[in-house]
Design a protein around this motif. Structure first.
Motif, mmCIF file in Angstrom:
data_model
loop_
_atom_site.group_PDB
_atom_site.id
_atom_site.type_symbol
_atom_site.label_atom_id
_atom_site.label_comp_id
_atom_site.label_asym_id
_atom_site.label_seq_id
_atom_site.Cartn_x
_atom_site.Cartn_y
_atom_site.Cartn_z
ATOM 1 N N TRP A 1 0.806 -1.244 0.000
ATOM 2 C CA TRP A 1 0.000 0.000 0.000
ATOM 3 C C TRP A 1 0.837 1.291 0.000
ATOM 4 O O TRP A 1 0.283 2.376 0.084
ATOM 5 C CB TRP A 1 -0.902 0.021 1.236
ATOM 6 C CG TRP A 1 -1.835 -1.141 1.319
ATOM 7 C CD1 TRP A 1 -1.795 -2.160 2.210
ATOM 8 C CD2 TRP A 1 -2.947 -1.400 0.467
ATOM 9 N NE1 TRP A 1 -2.803 -3.058 1.990
ATOM 10 C CE2 TRP A 1 -3.547 -2.605 0.897
ATOM 11 C CE3 TRP A 1 -3.499 -0.746 -0.644
ATOM 12 C CZ2 TRP A 1 -4.655 -3.160 0.276
ATOM 13 C CZ3 TRP A 1 -4.612 -1.295 -1.255
ATOM 14 C CH2 TRP A 1 -5.181 -2.500 -0.807
ATOM 15 N N ARG A 2 2.139 1.161 -0.102
ATOM 16 C CA ARG A 2 2.993 2.344 0.015
ATOM 17 C C ARG A 2 2.652 3.411 -1.034
ATOM 18 O O ARG A 2 2.709 4.603 -0.757
ATOM 19 C CB ARG A 2 4.456 1.911 -0.146
ATOM 20 C CG ARG A 2 5.461 3.013 0.155
ATOM 21 C CD ARG A 2 6.856 2.436 0.224
ATOM 22 N NE ARG A 2 7.798 3.334 0.798
ATOM 23 C CZ ARG A 2 9.031 3.000 1.148
ATOM 24 N NH1 ARG A 2 9.419 1.743 0.989
ATOM 25 N NH2 ARG A 2 9.858 3.876 1.665
ATOM 26 N N TYR A 3 2.343 2.965 -2.220
ATOM 27 C CA TYR A 3 2.094 3.937 -3.307
ATOM 28 C C TYR A 3 0.602 4.060 -3.639
ATOM 29 O O TYR A 3 0.239 4.540 -4.710
ATOM 30 C CB TYR A 3 2.903 3.525 -4.541
ATOM 31 C CG TYR A 3 4.379 3.456 -4.254
ATOM 32 C CD1 TYR A 3 5.115 4.614 -4.030
ATOM 33 C CD2 TYR A 3 5.015 2.221 -4.148
ATOM 34 C CE1 TYR A 3 6.463 4.555 -3.735
ATOM 35 C CE2 TYR A 3 6.365 2.154 -3.861
ATOM 36 C CZ TYR A 3 7.092 3.328 -3.647
ATOM 37 O OH TYR A 3 8.414 3.269 -3.346
ATOM 38 N N ASN A 4 -0.252 3.624 -2.703
ATOM 39 C CA ASN A 4 -1.700 3.793 -2.875
ATOM 40 C C ASN A 4 -2.117 5.045 -2.120
ATOM 41 O O ASN A 4 -1.853 5.184 -0.921
ATOM 42 C CB ASN A 4 -2.414 2.555 -2.325
ATOM 43 C CG ASN A 4 -3.908 2.612 -2.540
ATOM 44 O OD1 ASN A 4 -4.594 3.440 -1.949
ATOM 45 N ND2 ASN A 4 -4.419 1.719 -3.387
ATOM 46 N N ALA A 5 -2.746 5.955 -2.830
ATOM 47 C CA ALA A 5 -3.082 7.258 -2.227
ATOM 48 C C ALA A 5 -3.962 7.101 -0.995
ATOM 49 O O ALA A 5 -3.816 7.831 -0.005
ATOM 50 C CB ALA A 5 -3.781 8.140 -3.265
ATOM 51 N N ASN A 6 -4.891 6.154 -1.016
ATOM 52 C CA ASN A 6 -5.808 5.975 0.108
ATOM 53 C C ASN A 6 -5.122 5.361 1.333
ATOM 54 O O ASN A 6 -5.568 5.560 2.459
ATOM 55 C CB ASN A 6 -6.978 5.090 -0.314
ATOM 56 C CG ASN A 6 -7.827 5.739 -1.392
ATOM 57 O OD1 ASN A 6 -7.941 6.969 -1.424
ATOM 58 N ND2 ASN A 6 -8.405 4.921 -2.271
ATOM 59 N N ARG A 7 -4.105 4.570 1.106
ATOM 60 C CA ARG A 7 -3.452 3.865 2.234
ATOM 61 C C ARG A 7 -2.035 4.385 2.516
ATOM 62 O O ARG A 7 -1.348 3.806 3.347
ATOM 63 C CB ARG A 7 -3.357 2.370 1.915
ATOM 64 C CG ARG A 7 -4.697 1.662 1.733
ATOM 65 C CD ARG A 7 -5.396 1.477 3.073
ATOM 66 N NE ARG A 7 -6.552 0.619 2.957
ATOM 67 C CZ ARG A 7 -6.555 -0.681 3.173
ATOM 68 N NH1 ARG A 7 -5.438 -1.291 3.526
ATOM 69 N NH2 ARG A 7 -7.661 -1.380 3.057
#
Length: 732
Positions: free
Chosen positions: A470-476
């Motif tokens: 999730w490092r590059y997921n805007a929500n997470r």
């Protein structure tokens, strides 16, 4: 960049690497390599030979060495004037060779096909042979300089050796045992000590804590430096408070015309010194009290003053003698000697008439007589029989001072120790209780550390998986950043140390028809007037597991020599199967080893016809591996020499093993390996031993040698020891 830095890097990356390899490589990389050598490639080849089973650690180590040597590599490149391309004289595909290199690399045969793991390697054979010859010469040169450093130190110590009396007075000044030390604490607490033997670091920043009145068992593997630590304490090379008296029992006493009991009495140097001074003062006072003493030259007032001075000093001497219980000295000395097996007539014999083992007992009696505040014992059970050991265990349980004893005898440590000190990895770990309690606590501690480490690794893995996903997921992204911070704050845990286990292996023996070995009505004595064994009957088979116990001099070793055929009986008959092979481990097995040979050479001299690799492989069955197999036997530790002796025994492929004190010098791991090997072996075993656990594990029958006979004892070892102590205490 220094050889010390490189050596530390190798030790930390590959713990357990033999010191000669570490020292050679560190010196080679810094000083010894010629300009045309690829030092990193040579280092890789050498390290590959010691990283079997640890291959994962090789690449990180090579990267570290490359970083450390960066400056030196640049200098070497400049000195060579840049790389030069050369045409190979001859090309050889080593993947098809399928055989050992005909030259010797790194002081041992190297299987190049195995190293390359099946990949084709194109090398210049002439250059390879030249390079290997260079390496071998350098190893031999460096070995002569480094390998025997410890031996040179010992030789120097022997040259500077002082007499017992000089050493005692130097280590223990008289004021240490006087009234000045009465109210001072005799506890020892040194928060950080370093102990070295030559260039070898034994302890680094270790804490030495010894509470007065406690009895400490010091344990650790062979070669870890336990005896070296005792010597440093004994010589006050670590800062022991000067008011604490110290005595170290390490070597047998030098034999002379002094009687055994006088030798014990003279061991307390200050008692002996004060008694002589008392005699001289008494004579002087008697002279001063004679009519006309002093003549015309001394006035009455001066004469009276002289008498007062002598009387005052005599009073001080009397007080010191009374404090050290000087009058009871002869009775205490006789009791100590009796407990250690010296009969009344033996106590009057000159010390030169006793063998080495009995002189070691005398050294032990002398130390017990002196009663130092800190008594240091190094393997005291190695030189005494089970009878004396039972007495010693009982005696030390009431020892008034501090005791620090190195021993590998678990039953002895269970009986004597109140605390255990585990020496390993350059440090000292402390455990309350005897050996059994230590083992239980240590095992539980290791299980907890393993659970904690595994749990953290699993947690780290879980956090990292979340971050990676999730490092590059805007929500997470915010949650991922939070996990990263948690991961960074986790304490770094080192994986728990895994202690190496040892295994010994005796080759299976072929079955032969009984009877194998019988003594029928055998009588023997070195003198017709003094029979040692009378009408002995013993039948030994492949299923025999017999332990022989008894006092020294009762005939145990004589019985073994009758069974081996070294001695012939005066009467009776010895029957041996014509195909029978008997392996004999002598109590002083070191005498049978040629000290100027290495183990491989010694095996080749006794059992010719095999390759060097076969001898090395066989030595590996008894944990003599790597460069240890190429060290001179004279430089090996006692435990390593025992392992070489067992390797020699097994090459005889015996049907019956006769083992006289085989546990001496073996560490706990070696002892466990020997017990397991004997328990699973299919031949007959007869042992003479003082080690209760070893006897209980290996033997099925207990035979007592004494009063000219050998009789079966209907009980276990502990019952026999209790009987001995009861008999000793019942003596008038």
């Amino acid at each position: 960049m220094s050889s010390i830095e490189i050596a530390e890097q190798i030790r930390s990356s590959l713990p357990g690497t033999e010191e000669i390899v570490v020292q050679y490589l560190s010196g080679y990389l810094v000083d010894d390599a010629s300009e045309d050598e690829d030092i990193l490639e040579v280092a890789r080849y050498m390290l590959e030979s010691v990283t079997i089973g640890k291959e994962d650690a090789l690449e990180p180590l090579m990267k570290s060495l490359t970083g450390i040597l960066q400056e030196r590599l640049v200098q070497r490149e400049k000195a060579r004037g840049g790389p030069k391309l050369q045409r190979l004289d001859k090309v050889m595909d080593m993947s098809k060779a399928g055989a050992m290199s005909s030259t010797i690399a790194f002081a041992e045969g190297v299987d190049l096909e195995s190293i390359n793991k099946g990949k084709a390697s194109r090398v210049d054979v002439k250059k390879l042979e030249k390079q290997e010859a260079k390496l071998k010469a350098k190893i031999e040169k460096r070995s002569r300089r480094d390998l025997y450093e410890g031996s040179k130190l010992l030789e120097q110590a022997n040259k500077n050796k002082q007499s017992y009396e000089e050493m005692f007075m130097k280590i223990n000044p008289l004021e240490a045992s006087g009234a000045a030390s009465k109210n001072k604490s005799k506890d020892i607490h040194l928060p950080s000590i370093d102990v070295n033997f030559g260039s070898n670091r034994i302890l680094s920043g270790a804490s030495l804590t010894l509470a007065h009145g406690r009895r400490y068992g010091l344990i650790g593997r062979n070669g870890v430096g336990k005896s070296t630590l005792l010597r440093h304490i004994a010589m006050r090379d670590v800062p022991i408070p000067p008011h604490i008296t110290i005595l170290f029992v390490e070597q047998e006493i030098v034999g002379d015309d002094t009687s055994a009991i006088d030798s014990v009495l003279k061991a307390d140097v200050w008692r002996d010194h004060l008694l002589k001074e008392q005699a001289a003062l008494d004579a002087k006072l008697a002279e001063l009290e004679k009519p006309g003493a002093g003549g015309e030259e001394m006035s009455d007032a001066r004469l009276e003053e002289a008498r007062d001075e002598v009387s005052a000093r005599l009073t001080e001497v009397h007080a010191s003698l009374a404090e050290m219980e000087a009058e009871s000295g002869p009775a205490r000395a006789a009791a100590l000697l009796a407990g250690l097996g010296f009969h009344e007539e033996d106590q009057s014999r000159p010390t030169r008439s006793f063998s080495g083992g009995w002189r070691m007992r005398l050294a032990l009696a002398r130390a017990l007589f002196v009663k130092p505040a800190l008594l240091l014992l190094d393997e005291p059970s190695n030189h005494i029989d089970l009878n004396a050991l039972a007495w010693l265990e009982d005696y030390l349980q009431t020892w008034p001072g501090t005791l620090l004893v190195v021993s590998h005898d678990r039953a002895f440590l269970d009986a004597v120790a109140t605390d255990i000190i585990h020496q390993h990895s350059g440090r000292l770990d402390y455990y309350k209780g005897n050996f059994t309690q230590f083992y239980s606590t240590k095992s539980e501690r290791e299980r907890n550390l393993t659970r904690e480490y595994d749990a953290q690794m699993e947690y780290r893995k879980h956090l990292q998986a979340f971050i990676d996903r999730w490092r590059y997921n805007a929500n997470r992204a915010a949650q991922a950043q939070s996990k990263i911070k948690i991961l960074e704050k986790l304490p770094e845990l080192s994986p728990p140390e895994v202690e190496d286990t040892e295994t010994f292996r005796f080759p299976e023996t072929e079955k032969i028809s009984p009877p194998l070995l019988q003594l029928s009505e055998v009588t023997f004595g070195y003198d017709v007037a003094k029979i040692i064994l009378n009408k002995i009957n013993i039948d030994v088979g492949l299923d025999s597991r017999i332990a022989i116990v008894g006092a020294n001099g009762a005939g145990k070793s004589t019985l073994i020599k009758l069974l081996t055929g070294e001695l012939n009986p005066m009467a009776g008959q010895v029957n041996r199967n014509g195909r029978l092979r008997v392996g004999y481990f002598a109590q002083h097995h070191v005498d049978t080893l040629i000290q100027t040979m290495n183990p491989v050479q010694f095996l080749a001299s006794r059992f010719p016809g095999k390759t060097e690799q076969e001898y090395r492989s066989h030595l590996g069955n008894f944990q003599i591996s790597g460069m240890t197999g190429l060290q001179l036997i004279g430089t090996l530790s006692g435990g390593q020499k025992s392992r070489v002796a067992f390797a020699v025994l097994s090459l005889q492929r015996p049907h019956i093993l006769l083992l006289d004190e085989p546990t001496n010098h073996l560490d706990l791991e070696g002892l466990d390996a020997l017990m397991a090997a004997l328990s699973s072996w299919n031949g007959g075993v007869i042992i003479i031993s003082h080690d209760e656990r070893f006897i209980t594990t290996v033997a099925k029958e207990l035979w007592v040698c004494g009063d000219g006979g050998v009789t079966k004892f209907m009980g276990d070892v502990q019952a026999y020891k209790n009987l001995i102590v009861s008999n000793i205490k019942a003596r008038p």
